[in-house]
Design a protein around this motif. Structure first.
Motif, mmCIF file in Angstrom:
data_model
loop_
_atom_site.group_PDB
_atom_site.id
_atom_site.type_symbol
_atom_site.label_atom_id
_atom_site.label_comp_id
_atom_site.label_asym_id
_atom_site.label_seq_id
_atom_site.Cartn_x
_atom_site.Cartn_y
_atom_site.Cartn_z
ATOM 1 N N LEU A 63 0.807 -1.218 0.000
ATOM 2 C CA LEU A 63 0.000 0.000 0.000
ATOM 3 C C LEU A 63 0.845 1.275 0.000
ATOM 4 C CD1 LEU A 63 -2.713 -1.180 2.526
ATOM 5 C CD2 LEU A 63 -3.026 -0.810 0.054
ATOM 6 N N GLY A 64 2.166 1.121 0.052
ATOM 7 C CA GLY A 64 3.042 2.286 0.054
ATOM 8 C C GLY A 64 3.040 3.045 1.367
ATOM 9 N N ALA A 97 -9.431 -7.641 13.815
ATOM 10 C CA ALA A 97 -10.182 -6.476 13.340
ATOM 11 C C ALA A 97 -9.387 -5.731 12.266
ATOM 12 C CB ALA A 97 -10.525 -5.559 14.509
ATOM 13 N N GLY A 98 -8.087 -5.633 12.459
ATOM 14 C CA GLY A 98 -7.245 -4.984 11.456
ATOM 15 C C GLY A 98 -7.264 -5.724 10.128
ATOM 16 N N TRP A 99 -7.171 -7.052 10.194
ATOM 17 C CA TRP A 99 -7.235 -7.839 8.955
ATOM 18 C C TRP A 99 -8.603 -7.676 8.298
ATOM 19 C CZ3 TRP A 99 -2.628 -8.085 7.896
ATOM 20 C CH2 TRP A 99 -1.642 -8.713 8.644
ATOM 21 N N ARG A 100 -9.659 -7.623 9.107
ATOM 22 C CA ARG A 100 -11.000 -7.434 8.545
ATOM 23 C C ARG A 100 -11.113 -6.075 7.849
ATOM 24 N NH1 ARG A 100 -11.733 -10.646 12.946
ATOM 25 N NH2 ARG A 100 -13.076 -12.449 12.615
ATOM 26 N N SER A 101 -10.490 -5.061 8.436
ATOM 27 C CA SER A 101 -10.510 -3.739 7.811
ATOM 28 C C SER A 101 -9.806 -3.770 6.459
ATOM 29 C CB SER A 101 -9.845 -2.706 8.722
ATOM 30 O OG SER A 101 -10.596 -2.520 9.900
ATOM 31 N N LEU A 102 -8.636 -4.398 6.407
ATOM 32 C CA LEU A 102 -7.932 -4.494 5.130
ATOM 33 C C LEU A 102 -8.715 -5.330 4.126
ATOM 34 C CD1 LEU A 102 -4.188 -4.837 6.200
ATOM 35 C CD2 LEU A 102 -5.332 -2.856 5.178
ATOM 36 N N ARG A 103 -9.348 -6.393 4.597
ATOM 37 C CA ARG A 103 -10.164 -7.221 3.701
ATOM 38 C C ARG A 103 -11.305 -6.385 3.115
ATOM 39 N NH1 ARG A 103 -13.343 -11.798 6.585
ATOM 40 N NH2 ARG A 103 -14.476 -9.918 7.178
ATOM 41 N N GLU A 104 -11.884 -5.524 3.934
ATOM 42 C CA GLU A 104 -12.953 -4.638 3.446
ATOM 43 C C GLU A 104 -12.400 -3.669 2.384
ATOM 44 O OE1 GLU A 104 -16.782 -3.408 3.042
ATOM 45 O OE2 GLU A 104 -16.090 -5.104 4.246
ATOM 46 N N LEU A 105 -11.214 -3.129 2.633
ATOM 47 C CA LEU A 105 -10.600 -2.225 1.663
ATOM 48 C C LEU A 105 -10.283 -2.934 0.351
ATOM 49 C CD1 LEU A 105 -8.155 -0.133 3.891
ATOM 50 C CD2 LEU A 105 -10.412 0.513 3.022
ATOM 51 N N ALA A 106 -10.044 -4.238 0.423
ATOM 52 C CA ALA A 106 -9.726 -5.013 -0.784
ATOM 53 C C ALA A 106 -10.882 -4.995 -1.778
ATOM 54 C CB ALA A 106 -9.354 -6.453 -0.416
ATOM 55 N N ARG A 107 -12.072 -4.682 -1.303
ATOM 56 C CA ARG A 107 -13.228 -4.613 -2.206
ATOM 57 C C ARG A 107 -13.060 -3.504 -3.247
ATOM 58 N NH1 ARG A 107 -18.232 -6.587 0.191
ATOM 59 N NH2 ARG A 107 -19.260 -4.660 -0.445
ATOM 60 N N THR A 108 -12.299 -2.456 -2.887
ATOM 61 C CA THR A 108 -12.136 -1.322 -3.806
ATOM 62 C C THR A 108 -10.671 -1.022 -4.135
ATOM 63 O OG1 THR A 108 -12.181 0.217 -1.931
ATOM 64 C CG2 THR A 108 -14.287 -0.225 -3.055
ATOM 65 N N ASP A 109 -9.749 -1.762 -3.549
ATOM 66 C CA ASP A 109 -8.327 -1.510 -3.793
ATOM 67 C C ASP A 109 -7.693 -2.783 -4.350
ATOM 68 O OD1 ASP A 109 -5.551 -1.017 -3.665
ATOM 69 O OD2 ASP A 109 -5.800 0.287 -1.915
ATOM 70 N N ALA A 110 -7.398 -2.764 -5.632
ATOM 71 C CA ALA A 110 -6.884 -3.952 -6.329
ATOM 72 C C ALA A 110 -5.505 -4.380 -5.838
ATOM 73 C CB ALA A 110 -6.839 -3.691 -7.834
#
Length: 164
Positions: A65-66, A116-129
């Motif tokens: 993610l930079g 919870a942190g992994w779940r947040s990133l998983r949610e972001l994966a819906r819009t971040d390729a």
């Protein structure tokens, strides 16, 4: 909110998780050493190794993610863990049996936060390729399994120390 602000918040969020992961890995290692030679020690050693793998995974996703690692935060996590280890829990010289309960509760809370942190990133994966939802789902499952194992160890310790 603009993209720059979102990126800044993401950097803070992930660096906070990295500081927590650093403290958690240190606590797992310390707890495993305290229980060396027992079944609990073996389980905590395995979980400590997994914690380090998870910490490396977090650093990987930060790189993808930079997001730069803010060096003082992991150090602050180590310091906070060391200060927390000073609490005597009813004994000043020897390790208190209550310390096991308190440590396991802290580890459990940390692992739940990691999940919870992994779940947040998983949610972001819906819009971040750049993010792989499948890989993040595996990390979520692992955190859930770790929490289940810690809860079992915690209940056993509670009964041993506080039960009749």
């Amino acid at each position: 909110m603009d993209d720059h602000e979102r990126e800044r918040y993401l950097a803070v969020y992930l660096n906070d998780h990295l500081a927590g992961a650093t403290a958690g890995c240190t606590r797992f290692t310390r707890s495993a050493r305290a229980h060396a030679g027992s079944a609990t020690g073996s389980e905590l050693s395995r979980l400590a190794a997994e914690c380090e793998e998870d910490r490396r995974a977090l650093r990987h996703w930060m790189g993808v993610l930079g997001v730069p690692v803010k060096a003082p935060l992991p150090l602050a996590g180590r310091v906070a863990e060391a200060v927390g280890a000073l609490k005597p829990n009813g004994r000043l010289v020897r390790r208190s049996p209550l310390r096991t309960v308190v440590e396991l509760e802290g580890l459990l809370l940390g692992v739940q936060g990691k999940g919870a942190g992994w779940r947040s990133l998983r949610e972001l994966a819906r819009t971040d390729a750049r993010l792989d939802a499948g890989a993040l789902e595996e990390l979520v499952r692992r955190a859930d399994r770790q929490a289940t194992e810690l809860e079992r160890l915690r209940r056993t310790a509670v009964l041993a120390v506080l039960g009749a």
